[in-house]
Design a protein around this motif. Structure first.
Motif, PDB file in Angstrom:
ATOM      1  N   GLY A 112     -10.684  34.857 -42.410  1.00 20.19           N
ATOM      2  CA  GLY A 112     -10.855  34.456 -43.536  1.00 20.19           C
ATOM      3  C   GLY A 112     -12.234  33.504 -43.575  1.00 20.19           C
ATOM      4  N   SER A 121     -14.954  34.251 -41.537  1.00 25.78           N
ATOM      5  CA  SER A 121     -16.124  35.278 -41.553  1.00 25.78           C
ATOM      6  C   SER A 121     -16.187  36.175 -42.828  1.00 25.78           C
ATOM      7  CB  SER A 121     -15.962  36.379 -40.455  1.00 25.78           C
ATOM      8  OG  SER A 121     -15.805  35.556 -39.173  1.00 25.78           O
ATOM      9  N   THR A 149      -5.255  35.631 -44.544  1.00 23.20           N
ATOM     10  CA  THR A 149      -5.847  35.214 -45.772  1.00 23.20           C
ATOM     11  C   THR A 149      -5.732  35.878 -46.803  1.00 23.20           C
ATOM     12  OG1 THR A 149      -8.063  35.885 -45.432  1.00 23.20           O
ATOM     13  CG2 THR A 149      -7.488  33.853 -44.195  1.00 23.20           C
ATOM     14  N   THR A 176      -9.614  39.077 -52.587  1.00 24.60           N
ATOM     15  CA  THR A 176      -9.754  38.199 -53.410  1.00 24.60           C
ATOM     16  C   THR A 176     -11.178  37.863 -53.806  1.00 24.60           C
ATOM     17  OG1 THR A 176     -10.046  36.326 -51.953  1.00 24.60           O
ATOM     18  CG2 THR A 176      -7.769  37.025 -52.590  1.00 24.60           C
TER      19      THR A 176
HETATM   20  P1  NAD Z   1     -10.202  31.928 -39.242  1.00 24.30           P
HETATM   21  O1  NAD Z   1     -11.008  33.011 -39.851  1.00 24.30           O
HETATM   22  O2  NAD Z   1     -10.945  30.537 -39.061  1.00 24.30           O
HETATM   23  O3  NAD Z   1     -10.216  32.285 -37.489  1.00 24.30           O
HETATM   24  C1  NAD Z   1      -9.240  31.419 -36.817  1.00 24.30           C
HETATM   25  C2  NAD Z   1      -9.882  31.728 -35.428  1.00 24.30           C
HETATM   26  O4  NAD Z   1      -9.184  32.977 -34.919  1.00 24.30           O
HETATM   27  C3  NAD Z   1     -11.327  31.663 -35.164  1.00 24.30           C
HETATM   28  O5  NAD Z   1     -11.606  31.079 -33.998  1.00 24.30           O
HETATM   29  C4  NAD Z   1     -11.485  33.088 -35.073  1.00 24.30           C
HETATM   30  O6  NAD Z   1     -12.887  33.356 -34.397  1.00 24.30           O
HETATM   31  C5  NAD Z   1     -10.240  33.715 -34.458  1.00 24.30           C
HETATM   32  N1  NAD Z   1      -9.989  35.128 -34.441  1.00 24.30           N
HETATM   33  C6  NAD Z   1     -10.139  35.854 -35.495  1.00 24.30           C
HETATM   34  N2  NAD Z   1      -9.773  36.929 -35.415  1.00 24.30           N
HETATM   35  C7  NAD Z   1      -9.390  36.859 -33.881  1.00 24.30           C
HETATM   36  C8  NAD Z   1      -8.995  38.175 -33.397  1.00 24.30           C
HETATM   37  N3  NAD Z   1      -8.716  39.559 -33.714  1.00 24.30           N
HETATM   38  N4  NAD Z   1      -8.988  37.760 -31.864  1.00 24.30           N
HETATM   39  C9  NAD Z   1      -9.269  36.491 -31.285  1.00 24.30           C
HETATM   40  N5  NAD Z   1      -9.438  35.561 -32.132  1.00 24.30           N
HETATM   41  C10 NAD Z   1      -9.794  35.761 -33.456  1.00 24.30           C
HETATM   42  O7  NAD Z   1      -9.141  31.949 -39.610  1.00 24.30           O
HETATM   43  P2  NAD Z   1      -8.242  32.608 -40.831  1.00 24.30           P
HETATM   44  O8  NAD Z   1      -7.056  31.777 -40.919  1.00 24.30           O
HETATM   45  O9  NAD Z   1      -8.292  33.893 -40.949  1.00 24.30           O
HETATM   46  O10 NAD Z   1      -9.058  32.143 -42.153  1.00 24.30           O
HETATM   47  C11 NAD Z   1      -9.129  30.725 -42.738  1.00 24.30           C
HETATM   48  C12 NAD Z   1     -10.219  30.463 -43.562  1.00 24.30           C
HETATM   49  O11 NAD Z   1      -9.788  31.304 -44.796  1.00 24.30           O
HETATM   50  C13 NAD Z   1      -9.988  29.160 -44.060  1.00 24.30           C
HETATM   51  O12 NAD Z   1     -11.338  28.493 -44.436  1.00 24.30           O
HETATM   52  C14 NAD Z   1      -9.219  29.201 -45.571  1.00 24.30           C
HETATM   53  O13 NAD Z   1      -9.627  28.175 -46.260  1.00 24.30           O
HETATM   54  C15 NAD Z   1     -10.050  30.694 -45.834  1.00 24.30           C
HETATM   55  N6  NAD Z   1      -9.014  31.564 -46.969  1.00 24.30           N
HETATM   56  C16 NAD Z   1      -9.623  32.061 -47.887  1.00 24.30           C
HETATM   57  C17 NAD Z   1      -9.031  32.793 -48.850  1.00 24.30           C
HETATM   58  C18 NAD Z   1      -9.645  33.693 -49.813  1.00 24.30           C
HETATM   59  O14 NAD Z   1      -8.963  34.258 -50.681  1.00 24.30           O
HETATM   60  N7  NAD Z   1     -10.915  33.826 -49.534  1.00 24.30           N
HETATM   61  C19 NAD Z   1      -7.532  32.861 -48.596  1.00 24.30           C
HETATM   62  C20 NAD Z   1      -6.959  32.127 -47.559  1.00 24.30           C
HETATM   63  C21 NAD Z   1      -7.532  31.290 -46.785  1.00 24.30           C
END
Ligand code: NAD
Length: 365
Positions: free
Chosen positions: A94, A96, A139, A144
């Motif tokens: 989420g 990126s 996410t 969304t």
């Molecule tokens: P993230 O994007 O922060 O990634 C978590 C960690 O995993 C990072 O260090 C990333 O580099 C690593 N990573 C990601 N994919 C990987 C892979 N395939 N292999 C190895 N490492 C990998 O985590 P997330 O939980 O996906 O996203 C969280 C963010 O999204 C928060 O800021 C949250 O508030 C937001 N969010 C947004 C929505 C929306 O609708 N826009 C919904 C829910 C959450």
């Protein structure tokens, strides 16, 4: 009143193992001439390799961090403006995808990112095309109109149609490298989306259907994906569940558990999924009603108590923080207050004021 709803879903979804290899034809279909990629470090060298093969990829910002900062949006916007890009691709979790969405929404404006962040300038009418490529299963950001970006310690969720991707490429292979703990955090985030979309005061029937299927898939596959990241069947089912979770909250919005996740992330630094999971089983018990009981039966559980127990067991399996004592020194008054005043708390089916939240957290002492 009889059945009545409005349902819309504007994102074209390309789902399947190896789908990222078809990026070129997606760019053709969307008429993209030049694009930039925003991704985290884990994908940066792969993105550079993609750039060498695909001439329409003009630049890569490969340093998006967890709980992404506005600085990453500023840098991605600069690259998009300098290269004259007409699209931004977010590849990653989420963090990126949300960085890419924000940059694409402001790149054609004349303001600075901070002006849009604080709502001092309206988002420009025109924006760049957004393509979202999730690499975590959690996410649902690929479907969304939300972007969550931090500036310093402030974490802001902005809801704007300008953030809606045109296309999502969901390739489960990309999630095979997610470490076990992040697999659990993100998987429980997807569970929270499905349950909160379902019990949100704005729930509606098509979203409900997707929520039920997402919960079923997560209960059947999250533990397997956590235990063996190379289990592609579990990874694919989790990628699908995460997509369905995103679709199930996109219109109804989330509720109490997500409201609580913000102070838990801001003040106690829990990653988003772990922050949602922290109160998810508590909210299952608080929000237990006939509808939720029906969902439980549809996914093969005996009832809401079993659902709460299954969630607690998944948290325990991965060693996620789930008691106040795991958070260090907690200011309970501030925590209960900040959760109570968060806008999403209004969507919770059971009214939760400061006293009710305090008592919920006291049970987690
Ligand atoms: P993230 O994007 O922060 O990634 C978590 C960690 O995993 C990072 O260090 C990333 O580099 C690593 N990573 C990601 N994919 C990987 C892979 N395939 N292999 C190895 N490492 C990998 O985590 P997330 O939980 O996906 O996203 C969280 C963010 O999204 C928060 O800021 C949250 O508030 C937001 N969010 C947004 C929505 C929306 O609708 N826009 C919904 C829910 C959450």
């Amino acid at each position: 009143m009889g059945l009545e709803f409005v349902y819309a879903q504007p994102v074209k979804i390309f789902f399947g193992e190896g789908k990222l290899a078809q990026l070129g034809s997606v760019l053709d279909e969307l008429g993209v001439r030049r694009c930039v990629i925003a991704c985290g470090k884990h994908f940066a060298s792969e993105a550079e390799a993609m750039r060498e093969k695909e001439p329409r990829i003009a630049a890569v910002f490969g340093a998006v961090e967890q709980n992404p900062q506005l600085a990453g949006v500023i840098e991605t916007t600069r690259l998009a403006r300098e290269t004259g890009a007409d699209a931004v691709i977010g590849i990653g979790g989420g963090s990126s995808i949300d960085t890419a969405k924000f940059a694409a929404a402001i790149a054609l404006g004349d303001g600075e990112a901070i002006d849009y962040y604080h709502g001092e300038k309206p988002f420009p009418a025109d924006r760049l095309t957004i393509i979202a490529v999730p690499t975590t299963a959690g996410t649902g950001s690929e479907v969304t109109q939300v972007s969550v970006v931090s500036h310093g310690t402030e974490k802001r969720t902005i809801n704007n149609p300008a953030f809606m991707p045109k296309a999502a490429i969901v390739d489960p292979v990309l999630s095979s490298t997610v470490p076990p703990r992040t697999t659990m955090n993100t998987g429980l985030d997807a569970m929270a989306h499905a349950l909160e979309g379902y019990w949100s005061r704005n729930h509606q029937p098509i979203s409900d259907l997707m929520a039920i299927e997402a919960v079923r898939l997560i209960l059947e596959n999250l533990e397997a994906a956590y235990r063996d990241g190379s289990n592609m069947e579990a990874r694919a089912n989790m990628a699908y569940a995460s997509l369905l979770g995103g679709l199930s909250f996109a219109l109804p919005k989330t509720a109490g558990c997500h409201a609580c996740s913000y102070p838990l992330s801001e003040d106690y630094h829990l990653p988003h999924g772990e922050a949602c999971a922290f109160t998810l089983d508590s909210f299952v018990r608080i929000n237990a009603d006939e509808r939720l009981e029906r969902l439980c039966h549809r996914v093969g559980l005996s009832g809401t108590e079993e659902l709460a127990e299954r969630i607690a067991a998944l948290k325990q399996l991965a060693g996620l923080r789930s008691r106040l004592s795991d958070l260090g020194e907690v200011d309970l008054d501030k925590l209960a207050h900040d959760c109570a005043v968060h806008g999403l708390m209004q969507n919770n089916p059971v009214k939760m004021d400061e006293a009710a939240l305090r008592s919920m957290f006291e049970k987690l002492a």
